[in-house]
Design an enzyme around this catalytic site. Structure first.
Site, PDB file in Angstrom:
ATOM      1  CE  LYS A  14      30.521 -16.025  80.177  1.00 51.12           C
ATOM      2  NZ  LYS A  14      29.805 -14.743  79.407  1.00 51.12           N
ATOM      3  NE  ARG A  89      27.176 -14.420  74.957  1.00 51.52           N
ATOM      4  CZ  ARG A  89      28.093 -13.351  75.724  1.00 51.52           C
ATOM      5  NH1 ARG A  89      29.032 -13.716  75.255  1.00 51.52           N
ATOM      6  NH2 ARG A  89      27.731 -12.351  75.926  1.00 51.52           N
ATOM      7  NE  ARG A 128      30.894  -8.122  85.058  1.00 53.66           N
ATOM      8  CZ  ARG A 128      30.731  -8.395  84.372  1.00 53.66           C
ATOM      9  NH1 ARG A 128      30.547 -10.030  84.233  1.00 53.66           N
ATOM     10  NH2 ARG A 128      29.483  -8.606  83.265  1.00 53.66           N
ATOM     11  NE  ARG A 163      30.755  -6.111  80.784  1.00 51.18           N
ATOM     12  CZ  ARG A 163      31.163  -7.445  79.925  1.00 51.18           C
ATOM     13  NH1 ARG A 163      32.025  -8.392  81.012  1.00 51.18           N
ATOM     14  NH2 ARG A 163      29.989  -7.546  79.590  1.00 51.18           N
ATOM     15  NE  ARG A 174      25.844  -7.953  79.282  1.00 58.28           N
ATOM     16  CZ  ARG A 174      25.969  -7.800  80.722  1.00 58.28           C
ATOM     17  NH1 ARG A 174      25.745  -6.928  81.236  1.00 58.28           N
ATOM     18  NH2 ARG A 174      27.174  -9.003  80.340  1.00 58.28           N
TER      19      ARG A 174
END
Ligand code: AMP
Length: 218
Positions: A14, A89, A128, A163, A174
């Site tokens: 995203k 969300r 990531r 992160r 998540r």
């Protein structure tokens, strides 16, 4: 320019796709995750609560997000379109978002759902890397978005970091949150006739082509 909302599981790209939309269409990118990460650095009760919630992979309380979204959308730069990423969300947030848009005189725009398999997401999450300075996003497990030099940002030379919620344990929470709470809002937008789907299992460039086609043709 119509507003754009992304709905996607964690690490589906995203943020990366939002950056490409910003580059081409010059509209602001509003990410609740980014705003909350800034708040989590504050030395306050709220800062500590947000820090711990983000690290656990759970969602922060709805009321906190409403206030920050409304404040952000009131800013002048949102008047010619914006990308919203990470909000809503859950179904309560989707209903509240409809009210906030109504109050500010905005339309929902395109709701773009990025579809991806769990296995691909797991691989992405551990790879990531984000630039400390310009916040560009890379992925060392994906040749189409890996940095040219390890740990260095291609765009500004800044240092790349991982992160603290990008690990497999936090990913599982998540992802479950996504399946239970976020995925059901797709139906909410299907009913409003504003939903578009793209296949996220492709290179960054090809996923952007699918998104751009939606923008150009609708
Ligand atoms: P993201 O950067 O979108 O992956 O979001 C990172 C984390 O921020 C999530 O795992 C949640 O803990 C929190 N978060 C982001 N957006 C929301 C939201 N709309 N409602 C509640 N929590 C959120």
């Amino acid at each position: 320019m119509k507003n754009i909302m992304f709905i996607a599981p964690p690490a589906a790209g995203k943020g990366t796709q939002a950056e490409l939309v910003v580059e081409k269409y010059h509209i602001p990118h509003i990410s609740t995750g980014d705003i909350l990460r800034e708040i989590s650095k504050e030395d306050s009760e709220l800062g500590n609560y947000v820090f711990e919630t983000l690290a656990s992979g759970k969602l922060v309380k709805d009321e906190i997000t409403y206030q920050l979204i409304e404040e952000r959308l009131k800013k002048k730069d949102c008047q010619n379109g914006f990308i919203i990423d990470g909000f809503p969300r859950n179904i309560n947030q989707a209903i509240e978002y409809d009210k906030i848009l109504n109050k500010l005189g905005y339309k929902i725009g395109y709701v773009i759902s990025i579809k991806m398999e769990e296995k691909t997401l797991e691989k992405r999450i551990t790879g990531r890397r984000i630039c400390e300075d310009c916040h560009s996003i890379f992925n060392i497990n994906d040749p189409s978005s890996a940095p040219q030099v390890e740990s260095v940002c291609d765009n500004c030379g800044g240092k790349l970091y991982q992160r603290n919620d990008d690990n497999l344990e936090s990913f599982q929470t998540r992802y479950q949150m996504y399946l239970e709470k976020t995925a059901p809002i797709v139906q909410h937008y299907q009913q409003q006739n504003v939903l578009y789907e793209v296949n996220g299992e492709d290179t960054v460039e090809n996923v952007f082509k699918q998104i751009d086609k939606i923008i150009q043709e609708n």
